[in-house]
Structures are given as structure tokens and as C-alpha cells.
Enzyme design. Structure first.
Site, PDB file in Angstrom:
ATOM      1  N   VAL A 143       0.857  -1.196   0.000  1.00 52.76           N
ATOM      2  CA  VAL A 143       0.000   0.000   0.000  1.00 52.76           C
ATOM      3  C   VAL A 143       0.886   1.237   0.000  1.00 52.76           C
ATOM      4  CG1 VAL A 143      -1.813   1.281   1.216  1.00 52.76           C
ATOM      5  CG2 VAL A 143      -1.777  -1.209   1.332  1.00 52.76           C
ATOM      6  N   GLY A 198       5.243   6.654 -18.248  1.00 48.98           N
ATOM      7  CA  GLY A 198       5.344   5.418 -17.462  1.00 48.98           C
ATOM      8  C   GLY A 198       4.553   5.454 -16.164  1.00 48.98           C
ATOM      9  N   ASP A 212      -7.551  -0.688  -8.387  1.00 46.66           N
ATOM     10  CA  ASP A 212      -6.265  -0.746  -7.670  1.00 46.66           C
ATOM     11  C   ASP A 212      -6.412  -0.075  -6.293  1.00 46.66           C
ATOM     12  OD1 ASP A 212      -3.106  -0.841  -7.734  1.00 46.66           O
ATOM     13  OD2 ASP A 212      -3.647   1.219  -7.228  1.00 46.66           O
ATOM     14  N   LYS A 216      -6.070  -1.708  -2.398  1.00 44.31           N
ATOM     15  CA  LYS A 216      -5.231  -1.136  -1.330  1.00 44.31           C
ATOM     16  C   LYS A 216      -6.102  -0.759  -0.123  1.00 44.31           C
ATOM     17  CE  LYS A 216      -1.759   0.455  -4.578  1.00 44.31           C
ATOM     18  NZ  LYS A 216      -1.496   1.495  -5.589  1.00 44.31           N
TER      19      LYS A 216
END
Ligand code: NAP
Length: 446
Positions: A143, A198, A212, A216
Site C-alpha cells: 500500500v 510510465g 487498484d 489497497k
């Protein structure tokens, strides 16, 4: 004492224990972790006693910074090696990684991972397995990368009754909304720039869809509140997990004019009845709130606890170096435990988490942006239905869009999310109503 006697005593002292580490994965995070562990150890004397003896990779021919003689393409050889005390899983994926971690724990090895998907899905079982085996299972890096959030919640803030965590835990989303608000970019252009630099994957859906951040948040809920959230249940519920794909430049502009900025927040809050309010959603964050200042790919977690009050941890949430910092921190923590002879208790393993009963009842002011056909009764009709639903607006603005539609922007009084969504459902049935572009909670500075 003569110098000869001194030399003899030094010679007879047992040489300090060395700790053998096996890493599974030799990619971005592992290479940075290896560089820390094989480099200058002046930061912590224990670093010099840690030795990476084996690193498993898929492709032995790939050029990498890790020496060839410690590479293997057989990760089983690491989890079964009796000389290895600490296994660091940095290969990613869930099934094979889980199998290897389970075997390593059963073989009495301490395990460290940065694998959030795995921990969000199987963290509770693996914690329990580690506790039964009397070893540590640590996942600080899972996390918010370099931010030491899990140990802080569990140990440094252990004296507190924690009430709420709100996190900017997805750097991709934060980078995109920052570009949209600070550089007036469209969502599509901001995403393309994030991919170019990126900060976003070629397939960004996992990040921009809020999934995502939800994974977390599952880990945060477990460590902060001891609640085991069923990750598949939350990921399947669009009310609980919303990403940033609905955010348009116009929302960013409206927010700015109101003194707010848009941020994707992962929220976890323990209610007085013990239920857990768990959701991921873009919020309008007041510019004076500390979370509003978190820009680009940075992460931050704002914590409310008693007696500590409010606090925020801020830093880099991804990248080889920051993530390896958290991984090596976990290794050092294990090594400290072993060297001190104190039983190693994982910061996140102080008892298994109990199954979380989720509450969907959020109480907040909301930002609404609604589109209707531009007919004389539209504005009055919508406002009348809000009145019928007992929802008073704190602010209302109307304007005509380029497409000739009537746009209504409303900041509501604080209402329950259920009450608001019921009202919006009724409003959406009006014949002239086009759509609710966004209904986002407000986070004001206290
Ligand atoms: N990168 C970040 O910023 C970041 C941040 C937070 C958490 N994490 C987590 O950290 C973990 C590692 O991420 P990363 O970015 O370092 O990944 P990565 O660069 O893709 O590296 C993965 C490594 O695992 C190896 N590998 C994959 N499958 C394998 C197998 N079956 N057997 C042996 N080796 C295998 C690969 O070998 P080859 O090199 O031969 O292909 C590669 O060296 C993931 O769980 C990720 O979610 C990463």
C-alpha cells in the site's frame, strides 16, 4: 588487560548472525531492493548482516544488475532451501505467488511481499498461517509504495482508536487529475501523457476504474480496523468502487471555481455500530484540506484517530526505489526481531481480522452536475423534486452548454448517500432529464 588478551576475547566472541534472503523476482522492485542490500550499509548496521543468496527469475538470459551466479529460474528452490530464513516475493500475480508464499511460511520462513492483489485477496489466511508457523508475513510495500503506512497504523498509532482513513493511493489517477486541473488537459490527453511517462499501464482500466485503489483500501481496512473486506464483493459493486473515468474538464473547472480540487479517495471508516464504510470515489476536496495539495503521482493517507487527532503521511507510492525502501524496511524489522530474541510479531498479524459488515450509508455534502433539455419547466421541476426529497441545496448554478442543454450544478446540504441516490433516481425519470454527469462527495477542511 593487555592488547593480546583483548584480541583473544574479540576472537572468541561469536560472529554476528547473518541472515540469508531469497528473492522471488528480479525486476523493478527486486533490483532496487538488491542494490540497497548489497550496497552501503551505514544507514543501519543490520544491513551488513543481510545477504541475498538467491534470486528467482523467469528468463536467466536477461541482462540485469543482479549477479548471474545467484540467479535461478526455479523459485521452489528458494522456498525449500533450509538455509534461507527470509523469502521476499516480488514476482506479482496471485496464484503461483500464493502457492510459493504458503510453502515458505509452512517451511518456517519469514515472508515479505509487495503484492497488493494477493494480500487483498488472501492476506487474512496468510496472516493466520504465519501466526501458526510462528513467523512474520509483512507487506508494507503493498500500500502506497514508500510510505510506511501499515506499520504506522498498527504500531506507532497502536495507542489510538482509529476512526477513518482517506487515501490518495493510486498515483496514475492522481497524476491524471492533476494534469487536468493544473494544465487544463482533457482526461484522454492526461492519460496519454501518463502512459508516455510510465505512470500508467498500456491497459489503464485497473487503475482509472478505481480497482487498484479498492484493493489497497481492503488492506488499509484490515490493518487500521481489523476488518476483513471481501475484495470480490466490493469490486463487483459500482456503488462502492468508482474511478475517475466520469470526470470531465468541466467538473474540474466547476470544482476550481468553488475552491475545490478533484481527487480519487479510498475511504475506510468505522461506524459506531461496528460496520465499515468502505468506498473508492472521486471527491471534491477543498483546497485548504491537506489532501488537495497532493499532486502528480504522489500518494498520501489522511488518518483520523483519538487521541492523536488528524495526521497525514505523504510520499511516493510507486517506483523501484520507494517500493524497495518499504520492502527492505520489512526485512530489517524481521531481522531486528530475530536478533533481539523477541518473538517476531508481524505489524499486520496482531490477530486475524474479522469479517467486515459493510455500511453504504455515507453522510456528506455532494457536488452534482446534471444535464437536462432546456425547456421552461426543467429547472423548476428538478428543484421541486429535491424539495420533495427533503434535500436542500447550499448552492445552485445553471448554464447552457455548447450542445444547448441546461446544466445544473448543485452543492447539497449534508445528506445521506441513500437519500440522495433515491432522489436522483426519481429525477432521472423526468421526461426532459438527460443525465447525472457526476454526483461526488465533498471533503471540506475542518
Ligand atoms: N513497480 C512498482 O512501482 C511497484 C509498486 C508497489 C508494488 N509493486 C508490486 O511489486 C511486485 C513486483 O513488481 P515489479 O514492478 O518489480 O515487477 P516486474 O518488474 O515485472 O518484475 C517481476 C519479476 O518477477 C519475475 N517472475 C515473474 N514470474 C516468475 C516466475 N514464475 N518464476 C520466477 N520469476 C518470475 C520476472 O522475471 P523476468 O525478469 O525474467 O521476467 C521479474 O524479474 C508486484 O507484486 C507489484 O504489484 C510494484
Amino acid at each position: 588487560m593487555t592488547s593480546l588478551q583483548e584480541r583473544k576475547i574479540t576472537k572468541n566472541l561469536p560472529s554476528p548472525q547473518r541472515f540469508k534472503v531469497g528473492m522471488i523476482g528480479g525486476g523493478t522492485v527486486s533490483s532496487s531492493a538488491y542494490a540497497i542490500l548489497s550496497g552501503d550499509s551505514s544507514g543501519n548496521h543490520l544491513l551488513s548482516r543481510i545477504e541475498v543468496v538467491s534470486v528467482a527469475v523467469r528468463d536467466l538470459k536477461k541482462i540485469r544488475l543482479i549477479p548471474q551466479d545467484i540467479l535461478t529460474d526455479n523459485p521452489d528452490s528458494i522456498v525449500d532451501d533450509p538455509n534461507i530464513e527470509i523469502v521476499v516475493e516480488l514476482m506479482g500475480g496471485t496464484e503461483k505467488a500464493r502457492e510459493l508464499i504458503e510453502r515458505a511460511l509452512r517451511n518456517g520462513k519469514h515472508v515479505i511481499t509487495a503484492n497488493k492483489s494477493l494480500v487483498a485477496r488472501h492476506g487474512n489466511e496468510l496472516d493466520a498461517l504465519a501466526a501458526r508457523a510462528g513467523v512474520s508475513f509483512k507487506y508494507e510495500a503493498a500500500v502506497a509504495g514508500g510510505i510506511p503506512i501499515l506499520r504506522t497504523l498498527k504500531t506507532s498509532l497502536g495507542a489510538n482508536k482509529l476512526r477513518k482513513t482517506m487515501g490518495i493511493v493510486n498515483g496514475t489517477c492522481n497524476y491524471i487529475v492533476t494534469q487536468m486541473s493544473d494544465h487544463q488537459m482533457s482526461f484522454t490527453d492526461a492519460l496519454a501523457k501518463a502512459q508516455e511517462l510510465g505512470f500508467a499501464e498500456a491497459d489503464p482500466t485497473f487503475d482509472v476504474g478505481g480497482r487498484d485503489a479498492a484493493e489497497k483500501n481492503v488492506i488499509l481496512s484490515k490493518v487500521a480496523f481489523g476488518k476483513d473486506v471481501d475484495v470480490s464483493q466490493v469490486l463487483a459493486d459500482p456503488e462502492l468502487v468508482k474511478g475517475i473515468t466520469s470526470i470531465e474538464s468541466r467538473d474540474i473547472e466547476c470544482a476550481r471555481k468553488l475552491g475545490f480540487t478533484i481527487k480519487l479517495l479510498a475511504v475506510s471508516e468505522i461506524k459506531p455500530d461496528g460496520k465499515l464504510l468502505f468506498f473508492v470515489s472521486p471527491h471534491l476536496v477543498e483546497n485548504k484540506h491537506p489532501l488537495a495539495a497532493v499532486k502528480d503521482a504522489y500518494n498520501a493517507i489522511f488518518i483520523e484517530g483519538d487521541p492523536v487527532g488528524d495526521l497525514m503521511l505523504y510520499g511516493k507510492g510507486a517506483g523501484g526505489g520507494p517500493t524497495a525502501s518499504a520492502v527492505v524496511g520489512d526485512i530489517l524489522n524481521v531481522v531486528e526481531g530475530i536478533s533481539s530474541g523477541v518473538p517476531v510479531i508481524s505489524a499486520s498479524t496482531l490477530g486475524s481480522a474479522e469479517f467486515a459488515t459493510l455500511s453504504k450509508e455515507m453522510h456528506s455534502k455532494f457536488y452534482l452536475r446534471l444535464l437536462t433539455q432546456n425547456c421552461p419547466t426543467a429547472f423548476g421541476g428538478i428543484m421541486w423534486l429535491f424539495g420533495e426529497a427533503n434535500i436542500a441545496p447550499e448552492m445552485v448554478q445553471q448554464s447552457i452548454t455548447d450542445r444547448g442543454l441546461l446544466e445544473i450544478v448543485i452543492i447539497t446540504e449534508a445528506v445521506s448517500s441513500q437519500k440522495l441516490h433515491n432522489a436522483l433516481r426519481i429525477i432521472s425519470g423526468l421526461p426532459y432529464f438527460e443525465k447525472t454527469v457526476n454526483a461526488l462527495p465533498l471533503l471540506e477542511a475542518s
